[in-house]
Design a protein around this motif. Structure first.
Motif, PDB file in Angstrom:
ATOM      1  N   PRO A 122       0.812  -1.145   5.888  1.00  0.00           N
ATOM      2  CA  PRO A 122       1.714  -1.357   4.747  1.00  0.00           C
ATOM      3  C   PRO A 122       1.820  -0.140   3.829  1.00  0.00           C
ATOM      4  O   PRO A 122       2.912   0.259   3.444  1.00  0.00           O
ATOM      5  CB  PRO A 122       1.081  -2.538   4.010  1.00  0.00           C
ATOM      6  CG  PRO A 122       0.294  -3.264   5.025  1.00  0.00           C
ATOM      7  CD  PRO A 122      -0.133  -2.259   6.048  1.00  0.00           C
ATOM      8  N   HIS A 123       0.655   0.456   3.485  1.00  0.00           N
ATOM      9  CA  HIS A 123       0.755   1.561   2.529  1.00  0.00           C
ATOM     10  C   HIS A 123       1.384   2.794   3.150  1.00  0.00           C
ATOM     11  O   HIS A 123       1.997   3.596   2.461  1.00  0.00           O
ATOM     12  CB  HIS A 123      -0.605   1.878   1.898  1.00  0.00           C
ATOM     13  CG  HIS A 123      -1.623   2.425   2.839  1.00  0.00           C
ATOM     14  ND1 HIS A 123      -2.462   1.609   3.574  1.00  0.00           N
ATOM     15  CD2 HIS A 123      -1.936   3.692   3.173  1.00  0.00           C
ATOM     16  CE1 HIS A 123      -3.250   2.376   4.305  1.00  0.00           C
ATOM     17  NE2 HIS A 123      -2.953   3.632   4.084  1.00  0.00           N
ATOM     18  N   VAL A 128       5.134   2.762   2.869  1.00  0.00           N
ATOM     19  CA  VAL A 128       5.580   3.266   1.577  1.00  0.00           C
ATOM     20  C   VAL A 128       5.459   4.779   1.528  1.00  0.00           C
ATOM     21  O   VAL A 128       6.415   5.487   1.223  1.00  0.00           O
ATOM     22  CB  VAL A 128       4.746   2.639   0.437  1.00  0.00           C
ATOM     23  CG1 VAL A 128       5.138   3.256  -0.897  1.00  0.00           C
ATOM     24  CG2 VAL A 128       4.939   1.142   0.419  1.00  0.00           C
ATOM     25  N   THR A 129       4.264   5.285   1.838  1.00  0.00           N
ATOM     26  CA  THR A 129       4.039   6.712   1.613  1.00  0.00           C
ATOM     27  C   THR A 129       4.858   7.574   2.571  1.00  0.00           C
ATOM     28  O   THR A 129       5.368   8.613   2.185  1.00  0.00           O
ATOM     29  CB  THR A 129       2.557   7.074   1.791  1.00  0.00           C
ATOM     30  OG1 THR A 129       2.103   6.531   3.024  1.00  0.00           O
ATOM     31  CG2 THR A 129       1.724   6.528   0.659  1.00  0.00           C
ATOM     32  N   ILE A 182      10.693   0.384   0.472  1.00  0.00           N
ATOM     33  CA  ILE A 182      10.040  -0.250  -0.679  1.00  0.00           C
ATOM     34  C   ILE A 182      10.489  -1.701  -0.833  1.00  0.00           C
ATOM     35  O   ILE A 182      11.672  -1.995  -0.777  1.00  0.00           O
ATOM     36  CB  ILE A 182      10.383   0.513  -1.979  1.00  0.00           C
ATOM     37  CG1 ILE A 182      10.072   2.000  -1.830  1.00  0.00           C
ATOM     38  CG2 ILE A 182       9.628  -0.090  -3.160  1.00  0.00           C
ATOM     39  CD1 ILE A 182       8.641   2.321  -1.549  1.00  0.00           C
ATOM     40  N   MET A 225       2.849   2.723 -11.603  1.00  0.00           N
ATOM     41  CA  MET A 225       2.259   2.201 -10.365  1.00  0.00           C
ATOM     42  C   MET A 225       3.271   2.287  -9.232  1.00  0.00           C
ATOM     43  O   MET A 225       2.911   2.511  -8.083  1.00  0.00           O
ATOM     44  CB  MET A 225       1.822   0.736 -10.530  1.00  0.00           C
ATOM     45  CG  MET A 225       0.517   0.497 -11.241  1.00  0.00           C
ATOM     46  SD  MET A 225      -0.851   1.562 -10.832  1.00  0.00           S
ATOM     47  CE  MET A 225      -1.088   1.204  -9.109  1.00  0.00           C
ATOM     48  N   GLY A 226       4.555   2.095  -9.578  1.00  0.00           N
ATOM     49  CA  GLY A 226       5.589   2.231  -8.546  1.00  0.00           C
ATOM     50  C   GLY A 226       5.568   3.619  -7.934  1.00  0.00           C
ATOM     51  O   GLY A 226       5.801   3.790  -6.737  1.00  0.00           O
ATOM     52  N   PHE A 239       3.043   5.449  -7.552  1.00  0.00           N
ATOM     53  CA  PHE A 239       1.642   5.736  -7.231  1.00  0.00           C
ATOM     54  C   PHE A 239       1.474   6.751  -6.115  1.00  0.00           C
ATOM     55  O   PHE A 239       0.631   7.625  -6.160  1.00  0.00           O
ATOM     56  CB  PHE A 239       0.937   4.429  -6.839  1.00  0.00           C
ATOM     57  CG  PHE A 239      -0.538   4.585  -6.631  1.00  0.00           C
ATOM     58  CD1 PHE A 239      -1.383   4.657  -7.715  1.00  0.00           C
ATOM     59  CD2 PHE A 239      -1.077   4.671  -5.356  1.00  0.00           C
ATOM     60  CE1 PHE A 239      -2.743   4.799  -7.544  1.00  0.00           C
ATOM     61  CE2 PHE A 239      -2.435   4.815  -5.168  1.00  0.00           C
ATOM     62  CZ  PHE A 239      -3.270   4.882  -6.264  1.00  0.00           C
ATOM     63  N   THR A 240       2.312   6.635  -5.090  1.00  0.00           N
ATOM     64  CA  THR A 240       2.098   7.461  -3.909  1.00  0.00           C
ATOM     65  C   THR A 240       2.872   8.773  -3.957  1.00  0.00           C
ATOM     66  O   THR A 240       2.870   9.524  -2.989  1.00  0.00           O
ATOM     67  CB  THR A 240       2.540   6.699  -2.653  1.00  0.00           C
ATOM     68  OG1 THR A 240       3.922   6.361  -2.827  1.00  0.00           O
ATOM     69  CG2 THR A 240       1.723   5.447  -2.473  1.00  0.00           C
ATOM     70  N   ARG A 286      10.187  -0.824 -11.052  1.00  0.00           N
ATOM     71  CA  ARG A 286       8.977  -0.338 -10.389  1.00  0.00           C
ATOM     72  C   ARG A 286       9.290   0.049  -8.936  1.00  0.00           C
ATOM     73  O   ARG A 286       8.805   1.061  -8.436  1.00  0.00           O
ATOM     74  CB  ARG A 286       7.913  -1.428 -10.433  1.00  0.00           C
ATOM     75  CG  ARG A 286       6.543  -1.008  -9.988  1.00  0.00           C
ATOM     76  CD  ARG A 286       5.584  -2.175 -10.050  1.00  0.00           C
ATOM     77  NE  ARG A 286       6.079  -3.299  -9.278  1.00  0.00           N
ATOM     78  CZ  ARG A 286       5.575  -4.534  -9.339  1.00  0.00           C
ATOM     79  NH1 ARG A 286       4.582  -4.802 -10.146  1.00  0.00           N
ATOM     80  NH2 ARG A 286       6.088  -5.498  -8.606  1.00  0.00           N
ATOM     81  N   GLY A 287      10.146  -0.757  -8.287  1.00  0.00           N
ATOM     82  CA  GLY A 287      10.573  -0.410  -6.932  1.00  0.00           C
ATOM     83  C   GLY A 287      11.303   0.926  -6.912  1.00  0.00           C
ATOM     84  O   GLY A 287      11.072   1.772  -6.045  1.00  0.00           O
TER      85      GLY A 287
END
Ligand SMILES: Nc1ncnc2c1ncn2[C@@H]1O[C@H](COP(=O)(O)OP(=O)(O)OP(=O)(O)O)[C@@H](O)[C@H]1O
Ligand SMILES: [Mg+2]
Lengths: 238, 568
Positions: free
Chosen positions: A72-73, A76-77, A82, A102-103, A105-106, A150-151
């Motif tokens: 999952p992460h 995103v990264t 998203i 936090m959105g 974050f990566t 955030r998205g």
């Protein structure tokens, strides 16, 4: 090659066959909507795409590469796909601004993050006013704005939105959809899950109709709006 | 809102139940052995007085605010405490006429004598009533004494009594001459109480004036190499390090208590990372404390031939010293943190709590087991644990010497906690605490975040355990029971989950206080339960919450001062 494509996806929850081989496609720059009744499998589709449930079979291709290989992460990264989950799930004990960060974050491109923060505040001026407030104390509508914002902070190349209009007052629904359209115009590709088929088909380019785990119809938004079955079942017209 | 009489009876009933409870579980009698002010008031009486004041305040809360400082207020407060005293009178009569002891072991004649001030007959009951009435008068009187005197006097009284109760802690800090003048063997002399009360009142009354000066003091900084630190922090550190050496003789009891508090603070910082930051409810935290303690003990004791043999063959020496074992403790607790973490990655909430609880029990059972007795010492435990030495000469033995080691470890744990809180890893943990699935959808690697939380927490507990076993010189398996996990969790809740100063406050309140109030020991769990319920009802965010937020009540009481509190 399609920008984003799902091929013959099967998802089970234990014995429940939630997705029975669905296929769909999103081209770059489009808004594609996925409509269907409660329990049709819309959320499940998005969860499978973002890696939160593991499909039993099928393919999820982003620019030709299968996302099933990623955690999952990593989706995103590495792919910047998203997911804005359903039900305004904000980080309640963080402030609005902490949620937005936090959105991001990566992300490592600090300058662009600040730019995007400004962009989010422009789209949702309410969030700027409340940037220091704890997210858990926001109103339902504000929380939904925050979840979308955030998205966006994650710099999505494909934004998966799950029922952004759920539980909002009609006037707010309209403005949320306008904002979604605006986000799309600014260049974000969107896969939009909605029960409010009426609004979704107004802003989407194309749409898919999901019924008990199967795609029963897909067409341009315009044609779907004119379709008799869609009108009867999802647009509430007699 | 209630009418004064209804409010009085409601509060009176609640107060009665509490007073009955305290009397019948034996707290009043046990506490009565300690005189706080000579020939004046005992700890047991203070307990009842506290209930009485509490009842009056609660009753006043129940009537509309504008009627509190009127005759209605007096009526409400005095009737409510009279209900309490009526209950206690009935209790006294009941104990005298029928034998309640088959049901309530503590319903003794001695209890009656305490309640009626050793006066038989009606006069005794009247004395009881008057005594309880004093609490009501104090409670409602607060509203009639003009500001700031009401605050000044009540805090001064509280401070004086606390100095009486904490005799054993306070006296080593004072010169002998002063101790002789103010204190008896168990509490304060009357003259001492008066002097302290006046002194505290004066200090509190003039406080606002020299506060401004104190504030400029706070802005001063001390240059330490490339960095500067605020003067008060610097002075605090100096005192922390100077005090043990100065007080080493008289203060040995003080440092025994402080060492225990310190060990709990280290564990508190660790569990705070697991529960406070990452939201993983770990009830088996004692396991890591035990692992640290046993690693230190097993590798350093001259007992346990199997281990000695093994060490002689592998490294050529039969034991390791304290400093050699510390890195081993770190590695082993880190590994065990990860080992616990992996199987529970997918569990949440209640399930996680139960599994970790089980983990704690497994460790305890392993330690007790006969099978592992040659390695872990079995039920008798292990003695002869290494003490830290410096340069092979200077040995750390005394509790005040350990205090340095503990303070340094606290400093390290604090530093790690602060850095983690403000780091990406810390934010990832917080996001997982708030909503794991969304955190994943934001690109957070939940496996890495959870495992690092478990591992960091485990290392801190392991170090605390190593210090604990070395300081005690011997360890026994029964000291590693689930109560330790519960204690640490409670101190987090009381201090404020996720808050670093809260850990210190919570440890002082839940570990320090019961040590000082020996009378509490027997009732420790009862008091914990009560403290937790009260916290949950009135201050769910803890005594020193993560984010300073001003509650409306605090604002009313402290007025503008709170404006200066930093609100993030
Ligand atoms: N974790 C789960 N375990 C078992 N069954 C599940 C789980 N999640 C979803 N389901 C089932 O899968 C089916 C599809 O659920 P899904 O949440 O995808 O529906 P949906 O189209 O999003 O509905 P809604 O519009 O109500 O949100 C439902 O029958 C649901 O009961
Ligand atoms: Mg859904």
């Amino acid at each position: 090659m399609a920008y984003f494509e799902v091929r013959d996806l099967h998802v089970y929850y234990g014995a429940i066959h939630a997705l029975k081989g669905i296929s769909l496609r999103v081209e770059e720059g489009e808004i594609v909507t996925l409509i269907g009744a409660n329990g049709a499998g819309k959320t499940t589709t998005l969860r499978a795409i973002s890696g939160l449930v593991r499909p039993r079979s099928g393919q999820i291709l982003f620019e030709g590469e299968d996302l099933l290989r990623y955690k999952p992460h990593e989706i995103v990264t590495q792919k910047r796909v998203i997911h804005v989950p359903e039900g305004r799930r904000v980080f309640a004990r963080m402030t609005v601004e902490e949620n937005l960060y936090m959105g991001a974050f990566t992300r490592t491109d600090r300058d662009k993050v600040e730019e995007d923060l400004e962009r989010v505040y422009q789209l949702f001026p309410r969030l700027k006013e409340r940037r220091r407030q704890l997210a858990g104390t926001l109103s339902g509508g504000e929380q939904q704005m925050l979840a979308i914002g955030r998205g966006l902070m994650a710099a999505p190349r494909l934004l998966l939105m799950d029922e952004p209009s759920m539980g909002l007052a009609p006037i707010l629904v309209e403005s949320i959809f306008e904002t979604i359209q605006e986000i799309n115009k600014q260049g974000t590709t969107i896969l939009l899950v909605e029960q409010n088929a009426h609004m979704a088909l107004q802003i989407a380019h194309r749409g898919y109709v999901l019924r008990t785990g199967e795609i029963v119809l897909h067409d341009t938004a315009e044609n779907l709006r004119a379709n008799e079955m869609v009108q009867k079942t999802y647009l509430g017209m007699a | 809102m209630n009418t004064p009489l209804r409010a009085a009876f409601r509060a009176g009933l609640a107060g009665s139940l509490i007073a009955l409870h305290l009397a019948l579980v034996g707290m009043v009698e046990a506490f009565n052995k300690r005189e706080i002010i000579q020939d004046t008031v005992t700890l047991g009486q203070l307990l009842l007085l506290g209930v009485s004041i509490g009842t009056a305040l609660y009753a006043l809360q129940l009537i509309p605010q504008e009627r509190r400082a009127t005759r209605d207020g007096w009526l409400t407060a005095l009737v409510s405490v009279s209900v309490v005293s009526l209950t206690l009178m009935l209790l006294s009569l009941a104990i005298q006429t029928i034998n309640l002891r088959f049901m309530f072991q503590n319903a003794s004649k001695e209890l009656v004598r305490i309640l009626t001030f050793h006066t038989p007959g009606v006069v005794g009951l009247v004395k009881l009533w008057l005594f309880i009435l004093v609490g009501g008068i104090l409670g409602v009187g607060y509203l009639f004494v003009p500001r700031p005197w009401n605050r000044v006097l009540s805090i001064a009284a509280g401070a004086t009594l606390i100095m009486g109760v904490m005799r054993s802690i306070v006296t080593p800090l004072l010169p002998d001459l002063l101790v002789d003048a103010l204190y008896t063997a168990s509490g304060l002399k009357r003259i001492g109480a008066v002097v302290l009360f006046v002194l505290w009142s004066a200090i509190l009354y003039t406080y606002p004036r020299w506060k401004a000066r104190a504030q400029t003091l706070q802005t001063l900084e001390v240059r330490l190499g490339p960095r500067t630190i605020p003067l008060p922090v610097f002075l605090g550190i100096v005192v922390l390090f100077a005090l043990p050496a100065i007080l080493r003789e008289e203060g040995s009891y003080l440092f025994e208590v402080l060492d225990m508090v310190g060990i709990y603070i280290i564990m508190g910082f660790g569990l705070n990372i697991v529960v406070g930051y990452a939201g993983l409810l770990d009830l088996g935290y004692v396991a890591f404390f035990a692992i640290g303690a046993y690693t230190m003990a097993v590798l350093s004791t001259p007992e346990l031939p199997v281990v000695r043999e093994f060490l002689t063959q592998t490294i050529g020496r039969s034991t390791l010293n304290f400093w050699e074992i510390i890195p081993i403790v770190i590695v082993i607790s880190l590994i065990s943190g990860v080992l616990l973490g992996v199987p529970v990655l997918k569990t949440h909430g209640d399930y996680l709590a139960i599994i970790t609880l089980g983990f704690g029990e497994i460790i305890r059972l392993l330690v007790i087991s006969d099978l592992l007795k040659p390695i872990l010492g079995g039920a008798q435990g292990i003695t002869g644990v290494a003490r830290p030495t410096f340069f092979g000469k200077f040995v750390i033995n005394e509790s005040w010497e350990y205090f340095y080691l503990i303070v340094i470890t606290i400093g390290i744990a604090l530093y790690i906690s602060v850095r983690l809180r403000d780091s990406r890893a810390g934010r990832a943990m917080k996001a997982i605490r708030e909503d794991e699935e969304v955190a994943k959808a934001m690109g957070i690697d939940h496996v890495a975040a959870k495992l690092s939380a478990f591992a960091t927490g485990a290392v801190m507990a392991g170090l605390a355990g190593a210090l604990f076993s070395s300081r005690l010189y011997s360890i026994a398996p029964h000291s590693f029971n689930v109560l330790i996990s519960i204690n640490v969790l409670c101190l987090l809740i009381v201090g404020g989950m996720g808050s670093l100063p809260g850990v210190v406050v919570g440890a002082l309140a839940l570990v320090g206080l019961p040590e000082v109030l020996r009378e509490f020991a027997e009732f420790r769990l009862l008091v914990y339960g009560a403290a937790l319920i009260i916290m949950m009802l009135y201050k769910p965010e803890g005594l020193w919450p993560e984010r300073a937020r001003v509650s409306p009540i605090a604002k009313e009481v402290f007025g503008d001062r709170l404006q200066q509190l930093k609100i993030e």
